[in-house]
Motif scaffolding. Structure first.
Motif, PDB file in Angstrom:
ATOM      1  N   ASP A 110       9.798 -30.385  39.650  1.00  0.00           N
ATOM      2  CA  ASP A 110      10.188 -29.201  40.401  1.00  0.00           C
ATOM      3  C   ASP A 110       9.588 -29.310  41.804  1.00  0.00           C
ATOM      4  OD1 ASP A 110       7.497 -28.442  40.117  1.00  0.00           O
ATOM      5  OD2 ASP A 110       8.027 -26.335  39.914  1.00  0.00           O
ATOM      6  N   ARG A 112       7.338 -27.714  43.699  1.00  0.00           N
ATOM      7  CA  ARG A 112       5.896 -27.720  43.968  1.00  0.00           C
ATOM      8  C   ARG A 112       5.228 -28.961  43.389  1.00  0.00           C
ATOM      9  NH1 ARG A 112       2.063 -22.592  44.000  1.00  0.00           N
ATOM     10  NH2 ARG A 112       2.877 -22.632  46.119  1.00  0.00           N
ATOM     11  N   THR A 115       6.141 -32.026  45.683  1.00  0.00           N
ATOM     12  CA  THR A 115       5.487 -32.038  46.997  1.00  0.00           C
ATOM     13  C   THR A 115       3.974 -32.239  46.863  1.00  0.00           C
ATOM     14  OG1 THR A 115       5.451 -29.597  46.897  1.00  0.00           O
ATOM     15  CG2 THR A 115       7.239 -30.644  48.148  1.00  0.00           C
ATOM     16  N   GLN A 116       3.380 -31.718  45.784  1.00  0.00           N
ATOM     17  CA  GLN A 116       1.949 -31.949  45.559  1.00  0.00           C
ATOM     18  C   GLN A 116       1.683 -33.414  45.230  1.00  0.00           C
ATOM     19  OE1 GLN A 116      -0.524 -30.313  46.354  1.00  0.00           O
ATOM     20  NE2 GLN A 116      -2.062 -29.959  44.788  1.00  0.00           N
ATOM     21  N   VAL A 157       3.987 -27.558  50.245  1.00  0.00           N
ATOM     22  CA  VAL A 157       3.515 -27.308  48.880  1.00  0.00           C
ATOM     23  C   VAL A 157       3.356 -25.807  48.652  1.00  0.00           C
ATOM     24  CG1 VAL A 157       1.641 -27.671  47.235  1.00  0.00           C
ATOM     25  CG2 VAL A 157       2.344 -29.536  48.750  1.00  0.00           C
ATOM     26  N   VAL A 158       2.733 -25.133  49.609  1.00  0.00           N
ATOM     27  CA  VAL A 158       2.476 -23.695  49.476  1.00  0.00           C
ATOM     28  C   VAL A 158       3.777 -22.906  49.416  1.00  0.00           C
ATOM     29  CG1 VAL A 158       1.440 -21.691  50.606  1.00  0.00           C
ATOM     30  CG2 VAL A 158       0.226 -23.879  50.598  1.00  0.00           C
ATOM     31  N   ALA A 160       6.765 -23.986  48.529  1.00  0.00           N
ATOM     32  CA  ALA A 160       7.783 -24.554  47.637  1.00  0.00           C
ATOM     33  C   ALA A 160       8.337 -23.533  46.652  1.00  0.00           C
ATOM     34  CB  ALA A 160       7.208 -25.754  46.882  1.00  0.00           C
ATOM     35  N   ILE A 161       7.498 -22.627  46.144  1.00  0.00           N
ATOM     36  CA  ILE A 161       7.976 -21.659  45.154  1.00  0.00           C
ATOM     37  C   ILE A 161       8.531 -20.396  45.811  1.00  0.00           C
ATOM     38  CG2 ILE A 161       6.415 -22.470  43.354  1.00  0.00           C
ATOM     39  CD1 ILE A 161       4.587 -20.116  43.987  1.00  0.00           C
ATOM     40  N   ARG A 162       8.532 -20.373  47.143  1.00  0.00           N
ATOM     41  CA  ARG A 162       9.037 -19.205  47.853  1.00  0.00           C
ATOM     42  C   ARG A 162      10.405 -19.439  48.483  1.00  0.00           C
ATOM     43  NH1 ARG A 162       3.693 -19.747  48.223  1.00  0.00           N
ATOM     44  NH2 ARG A 162       2.344 -17.929  48.087  1.00  0.00           N
ATOM     45  N   THR A 168      12.638 -24.878  41.027  1.00  0.00           N
ATOM     46  CA  THR A 168      11.231 -24.816  40.658  1.00  0.00           C
ATOM     47  C   THR A 168      11.073 -24.089  39.338  1.00  0.00           C
ATOM     48  OG1 THR A 168       9.019 -24.077  41.307  1.00  0.00           O
ATOM     49  CG2 THR A 168      10.874 -22.718  42.028  1.00  0.00           C
ATOM     50  N   HIS A 170       7.863 -23.296  38.470  1.00  0.00           N
ATOM     51  CA  HIS A 170       6.576 -22.634  38.619  1.00  0.00           C
ATOM     52  C   HIS A 170       6.740 -21.122  38.590  1.00  0.00           C
ATOM     53  CE1 HIS A 170       4.372 -26.306  39.612  1.00  0.00           C
ATOM     54  NE2 HIS A 170       3.277 -25.577  39.624  1.00  0.00           N
ATOM     55  N   PRO A 173       4.652 -16.448  43.100  1.00  0.00           N
ATOM     56  CA  PRO A 173       3.311 -16.222  43.651  1.00  0.00           C
ATOM     57  C   PRO A 173       2.762 -14.870  43.226  1.00  0.00           C
ATOM     58  CG  PRO A 173       4.992 -15.942  45.345  1.00  0.00           C
ATOM     59  CD  PRO A 173       5.695 -16.472  44.135  1.00  0.00           C
TER      60      PRO A 173
END
Length: 226
Positions: A110, A112, A115-116, A157-158, A160-162, A168, A170, A173
């Motif tokens: 996914d 995040r 990218t991590q 990365v930060v 990615a879920i937004r 994703t 995940h 947030p």
């Protein structure tokens, strides 16, 4: 003075970490949906935040080296990158364990997670590149540029879920939106503080080693020139 600082940071960080483990595994309740595996999040998320903190130190030190050409900044940068990369690995490993239990797979690719992983590989490349470059100024300059370039992945990365229309798995947030229950804040914050204290102790040790290694290298060059 340096040794006292290292010991103080290490001991305080260790004590906080032990207390936090006690809180995570004994004091906070089991999650109704995820079960006990959710407790790993209190290691997973602080590890990521700690890694980002030390990568930020590496970027600052790298910029300072490019401006001043002072090798002390290069030593600080590589020491911070080593610590940050170690915590990134902890983040990836704990995330994979959580994913195996919750999602049924070790890795989901996914946004995040991918990218991590890219961030980890970029800074791992930084560490692998340094021994391959023998000339000190060239090595430090290339390292500084790569450290700054790699850090550009952190905002991705930060966020990615937004991002909309991005695949994703995940959870959304919750730290910024107030969705985290009050009882969970202490282990989150204590985890971050304990990791940063331990990471700072390790960075100081590596900084001392890097400084001594550079001094020995300079002496060898002077002896060869005689």
């Amino acid at each position: 003075m340096r040794e006292k600082t290292v010991y103080s940071l290490g001991i305080l960080g260790t004590l906080l970490l032990i207390w936090n483990f006690y809180s995570i595994f004994d004091r906070i309740p089991t999650d109704a949906q995820q079960g006990d595996i959710y407790r790993i999040i209190f290691i997973h998320v602080p590890a990521a935040m700690t890694a980002f903190t030390f990568y930020g130190v590496a970027v600052f030190a790298s910029i300072a080296f490019l401006i001043t050409k002072n090798f002390d900044w290069d030593s600080m940068a590589v020491s911070a990158v080593e610590v940050g990369t170690m915590f990134t690995l902890v983040n990836l490993a704990t995330g994979s364990i959580w994913a195996r239990v919750i999602w049924g797979i070790w890795w989901a690719w996914d946004a995040r997670m991918t990218t991590q992983l890219m961030l980890f590989l970029l800074y791992l490349g930084y560490l692998l590149m340094r021994p391959a470059v023998t000339e000190a100024t060239q090595r430090a300059t290339m390292s500084a540029i790569l450290a700054i370039f790699a850090a550009a992945d952190i905002p991705i990365v930060v966020m990615a879920i937004r991002l909309h229309n991005v695949r994703t798995q995940h959870p959304g947030p919750v730290l910024e939106t107030g969705g985290l229950a009050p009882i969970y804040w202490p282990p989150f914050l204590t985890g971050i503080v304990s990791f940063i204290l331990l990471g700072s102790a390790m960075m100081l040790v590596r900084l001392h080693q890097e400084t001594k290694s550079r001094e020995i290298g300079s002496l060898r060059q002077e002896l060869h020139a005689i």
